[in-house]
Design a protein around this motif. Structure first.
Motif, PDB file in Angstrom:
ATOM      1  N   MET A  56      35.870  35.543  46.833  1.00 21.66           N
ATOM      2  CA  MET A  56      37.239  35.243  46.457  1.00 21.66           C
ATOM      3  C   MET A  56      37.255  34.362  45.205  1.00 21.66           C
ATOM      4  O   MET A  56      36.305  33.612  44.967  1.00 21.66           O
ATOM      5  CB  MET A  56      37.966  34.516  47.592  1.00 21.66           C
ATOM      6  N   PRO A  68      39.327  40.336  45.599  1.00 22.30           N
ATOM      7  CA  PRO A  68      40.723  40.735  45.869  1.00 22.30           C
ATOM      8  C   PRO A  68      41.322  41.599  44.767  1.00 22.30           C
ATOM      9  O   PRO A  68      42.122  42.497  45.039  1.00 22.30           O
ATOM     10  CB  PRO A  68      41.463  39.389  45.970  1.00 22.30           C
ATOM     11  N   LYS A 227      43.089  36.172  48.853  1.00 22.87           N
ATOM     12  CA  LYS A 227      43.036  36.848  50.139  1.00 22.87           C
ATOM     13  C   LYS A 227      43.349  38.318  49.928  1.00 22.87           C
ATOM     14  O   LYS A 227      43.918  38.708  48.902  1.00 22.87           O
ATOM     15  CB  LYS A 227      44.017  36.232  51.131  1.00 22.87           C
ATOM     16  N   THR A 230      47.174  42.853  53.686  1.00 20.49           N
ATOM     17  CA  THR A 230      47.053  43.394  55.046  1.00 20.49           C
ATOM     18  C   THR A 230      48.078  44.488  55.338  1.00 20.49           C
ATOM     19  O   THR A 230      47.999  45.142  56.376  1.00 20.49           O
ATOM     20  CB  THR A 230      47.215  42.264  56.082  1.00 20.49           C
TER      21      THR A 230
END
Length: 292
Positions: A56, A68, A227, A230
């Motif tokens: 990250m 990411p 991150k 999702t």
């Protein structure tokens, strides 16, 4: 006889000059491409490591990795192709196989050509107004994918139309003569023959989507988001915007510049791999058409 010989020599000389110009132009283009790629590789290879690819980002993106951004770029490419490729191919089939020649067809083709010339930042503003605000998708992968899909839709339509036109009409006539319907002829005869060339539109679209910054700037791209997304309604980082930000941030210039070259190299590698896979797919279907 002497005059004929002189004219023949002049034609051969003109032909050699023309071929020489074409050859020089081709080598110049290849040379420029080689210089650009070599520059990026030389500047960026020192940054490439497993940590750079898999970690990250940290410290305002001057440290850590770009994982990411890689995932976000792949998601945007995949999402935009899911929308643009089927819609573009079906639209081109309808235009080429079903719509009769006339003023309506000319207007639609002209509008498609004009749409291909619209600047990408205009698509970004349109995507923000429609998908982000009006449909309330927010800054999300869904909004970004749909915007990028609209951006490359004219490319898919035009390349598909040209692929369908390249199919000899004798195949259509033979299929219809044997009693097949228009749709059976299109889906079972014309489309399989044209499909290897239709993949060209997919290749061009992937290359353009992968490197676009303006459309995702308004619809999906996050400045610093360590991150993974999702869902399709999440924001995401993307390599083109990541490259733009770290190149213009003005903080820790040396570290940012090194990371920028590394990011550019990774982006080029992703585009290259995508094109190679698409080319392999085109060759595979091309062989199946020849075998059949």
């Amino acid at each position: 006889m002497t005059k004929e010989i002189r004219l023949a020599k002049q034609k051969r000389r003109n032909q050699k000059i023309a071929f020489g110009v074409f050859q020089f132009t081709s080598y110049t283009v290849v040379g420029l491409l080689f210089v650009i790629l070599s520059f990026i590789v030389i500047k960026g290879i020192s940054v490439i490591s497993w940590e750079f690819i898999s970690e990250m980002p940290k410290e305002g993106m001057t440290q850590g990795g770009i994982f990411p951004a890689i995932v976000g770029t792949l998601c945007l490419v995949f999402g935009s192709m899911i929308f643009a490729f089927p819609v573009g191919v079906l639209a081109a089939i309808y235009m080429n196989e079903y719509v009769k020649d006339g003023w309506m067809k000319k207007i639609i083709k002209q509008m498609t050509n004009n749409l291909a010339g619209v600047p990408s930042i205009v698509f970004g503003l349109f995507g923000m107004a429609l998908f982000v605000n009006k449909l309330e998708f927010g800054d999300s992968l869904l909004a970004g994918s749909l915007t990028l899909g609209l951006l490359v839709l004219p490319v898919v339509i035009r390349t598909t139309e040209e692929s369908l036109k390249s199919v000899d009409d004798t195949f259509r006539q033979a299929s219809l003569g044997l009693g097949a319907s228009k749709w059976q002829t299109t889906s079972k005869v014309v489309f399989p023959i044209a499909f290897p060339n239709i993949i060209t539109g997919l290749i061009l679209s992937i290359g353009r989507v992968s490197g676009e910054t303006a459309p995702i700037l308004f619809t999906v791209a996050a400045y610093f988001l360590p991150k993974l997304p999702t869902s399709i309604f999440d924001q995401a980082m993307a390599l083109p915007y990541h490259l733009y930000v770290i190149s213009t941030s003005g903080t820790n210039i040396e570290a940012s510049r090194a990371m920028a070259y590394g990011t550019a190299l990774i982006l080029i590698i992703i585009v290259l791999i995508s094109n190679l896979l698409a080319n392999a797919l085109r060759k595979y279907f091309g062989k199946k058409v020849k075998m059949n």
